[in-house]
Design an enzyme around this catalytic site. Structure first.
Site, PDB file in Angstrom:
ATOM      1  CD  GLU A 179     -27.481 -44.808  48.545  1.00 48.96           C
ATOM      2  OE1 GLU A 179     -26.906 -45.344  49.233  1.00 48.96           O
ATOM      3  OE2 GLU A 179     -27.889 -45.138  48.437  1.00 48.96           O
ATOM      4  CD  GLU A 200     -24.316 -47.514  45.471  1.00 51.32           C
ATOM      5  OE1 GLU A 200     -24.067 -48.326  45.716  1.00 51.32           O
ATOM      6  OE2 GLU A 200     -24.260 -46.343  45.675  1.00 51.32           O
TER       7      GLU A 200
HETATM    8  C1  NOJ Z   1     -25.135 -47.389  48.582  1.00 47.74           C
HETATM    9  C2  NOJ Z   1     -26.241 -48.339  48.048  1.00 47.74           C
HETATM   10  O1  NOJ Z   1     -28.120 -47.904  47.708  1.00 47.74           O
HETATM   11  C3  NOJ Z   1     -27.621 -48.612  50.360  1.00 47.74           C
HETATM   12  O2  NOJ Z   1     -28.243 -49.771  49.758  1.00 47.74           O
HETATM   13  C4  NOJ Z   1     -25.814 -48.826  51.022  1.00 47.74           C
HETATM   14  O3  NOJ Z   1     -27.110 -49.393  51.671  1.00 47.74           O
HETATM   15  C5  NOJ Z   1     -25.531 -47.965  51.133  1.00 47.74           C
HETATM   16  N1  NOJ Z   1     -24.539 -46.995  49.580  1.00 47.74           N
HETATM   17  C6  NOJ Z   1     -24.226 -47.850  52.315  1.00 47.74           C
HETATM   18  O4  NOJ Z   1     -23.705 -48.519  51.884  1.00 47.74           O
END
Ligand code: NOJ
Length: 450
Positions: A362, A174
């Site tokens: 994710e 990200e």
């Molecule tokens: C994106 C991130 O990669 C992760 O580290 C985070 O905990 C989750 N989304 C939820 O916010």
């Protein structure tokens, strides 16, 4: 364990090759910030500063995964999850960010990889999930162009030590989120602000992404190489041309800015004029070095955003209308629960010719769970996951490319600036005792994957 049946979804509907997994990140679970020679990361420093993290939380212990990885891996196996995504902490294996290597760090990740493989679980490594070595931040971190070389040397160490057993690699997690929150808004580590820091970090991180991918390709010929992007479905608040244009700019920033150069399309400067300022940092051959032929792209989608035009917001001229203001159902992160966003995002990214394969690396939700009589009945999370899986099925039926789904996340963990207030796990953690309890969502997923 009782059967937990609440939906008509069946694993077979997704096909035999569909990849099922669960994702984590080192800083959010490991704890042990000083153990066995580890150096400090920007997150170790940020969390030690007053007022940065909600409720004054820190990650000194987190889920204690550093010590309890073996039993957590057993839980992954018990949940029938075949793929585990985790990240390497750069300062654990290179305490100052550069050579020499801390052998104890290598030993630790080798133990994780070997335990996963002997449990029949495929390891998926993220090389960078936001925990830059603090020593490198002192030298400017990602705003320093040298960061591309620092990162490349780190990737070399990882592929040399883990590449014989690990085939699935993700380079950077990200980039839009950690550069935006960490270098523009200052609400994540390293807490820097301003457009100059942000744009420099953006360009160097993008260069590092392709540099890292090339190193993996050179060392591991049969590697399955990806990188992961946060993405979100954007809608204008009204059909007025101002709002439509504002939504287009936000879409450009959140969904296109980081992936398009990597696909060989350059930065989308025409649709987001502030990106023209990047030209000051682009030198020589950069534009040729920005692209790489990734085997897969990881998409991480949680919600949609509704956008209105706003002259008050610099550079972007747009404002997100929060779920609260829109009075829609949301999670503990304040994110609207809107499963069709996943379908829309799949449609959007399928339109890029350069993407060979998409994996949802994710997706998940934070809800206020309660542990009662040894059980956590997190039906909202179960439904959240099921509803998003329905959207994947719909996408597949419509001929869209999507090859895997990884839940965020295994256990409740340290949710960055939210601390432990936002619980995303399939497994509940009592942070006082480190007691794990598989939630209803975890039991459902286990049953679904059996
Ligand atoms: C994106 C991130 O990669 C992760 O580290 C985070 O905990 C989750 N989304 C939820 O916010």
């Amino acid at each position: 364990m009782n059967k937990v049946e609440t939906s008509f979804l069946h694993k077979n509907q997704f096909g035999d090759d569909f990849l099922w997994g669960v994702s984590t990140a080192a800083f959010q679970i490991e704890g042990a910030p000083d153990s066995d020679g580890k150096g400090r990361s920007i997150w170790d420093v940020f969390t030690s500063q007053k007022g940065k993290i909600k409720s004054g939380h820190h990650a000194l212990t987190a889920c204690d995964f550093y010590n309890s990885y073996q039993s957590d891996i057993e839980l992954i196996r018990d949940l029938n999850i075949p793929n585990f995504r985790f990240s390497i902490s750069w300062p654990r294996i290179m305490p100052t960010g550069v050579l020499p290597v801390n052998e104890a760090g290598i030993v630790y990740y080798n133990k994780i990889i070997d335990s996963l493989l002997s449990a029949g679980i495929e390891p998926w490594i993220t090389l960078y999930h936001w925990d830059l070595p603090h020593e490198l931040e002192i030298k400017g971190g990602w705003t320093n162009r040298e960061s591309v070389n620092w990162f490349s040397a780190y990737v070399e160490v990882c592929v040399q030590n883990f590449g014989d057993r690990v085939k699935n690699w993700m380079v950077i997690n990200e980039p839009s989120v950690f550069t935006g929150a960490g270098y523009f808004l200052g609400i994540h580590a390293p807490g820097k602000k301003g457009i100059t820091n942000y744009l420099k970090a953006m360009h160097h991180v993008t260069l590092a992404t392709t540099a890292g991918a090339k190193i993996i390709r050179n060392h591991i010929p049969d590697a399955h190489i990806g990188t992961t992007f946060s993405c979100t479905h954007i809608e204008p608040a009204t059909q007025s041309s101002k709002d439509v244009e504002a939504a287009k700019r936000v879409d450009t920033l959140l969904n296109r800015t980081f992936i398009e150069p990597i696909l060989g399309l350059g930065y989308p400067q025409a649709d987001l004029p502030v990106l023209k300022k990047l030209n000051a940092y682009i030198v020589e051959d950069d534009l040729n070095n920005l692209s790489f032929d990734f085997d897969f792209i990881g998409l991480q989608c949680y919600t949609r955003e509704v956008v209105k035009s706003s002259l008050l917001i610099p550079y972007i001229g747009a404002e997100l209308i929060s779920a609260e203001k829109r009075n829609v159902i949301s999670t503990d992160m304040g994110w609207e629960v809107y499963p069709p966003a996943l379908y829309e995002v799949l449609k959007k990214f399928n339109a890029y010719k350069g993407i060979k394969k998409i994996i949802i690396t994710e997706n998940g939700a934070a809800f206020p769970d309660t542990l009662k009589n040894g059980k956590v009945y997190d039906i909202k999370r179960t439904h959240y996951i099921q509803d998003h899986l329905e959207q994947i099925l719909k996408a597949k039926k419509d001929g869209l490319n999507v090859d895997g789904y990884f839940v965020w996340t295994l256990t409740d963990n340290f949710e960055w600036a939210e601390g432990y207030n936002a619980r995303f796990g399939l497994i509940h953690v009592d942070f006082d005792t480190q007691q794990r309890t598989i939630k209803h969502s975890g039991l459902w997923f286990k049953d679904f994957l059996s």
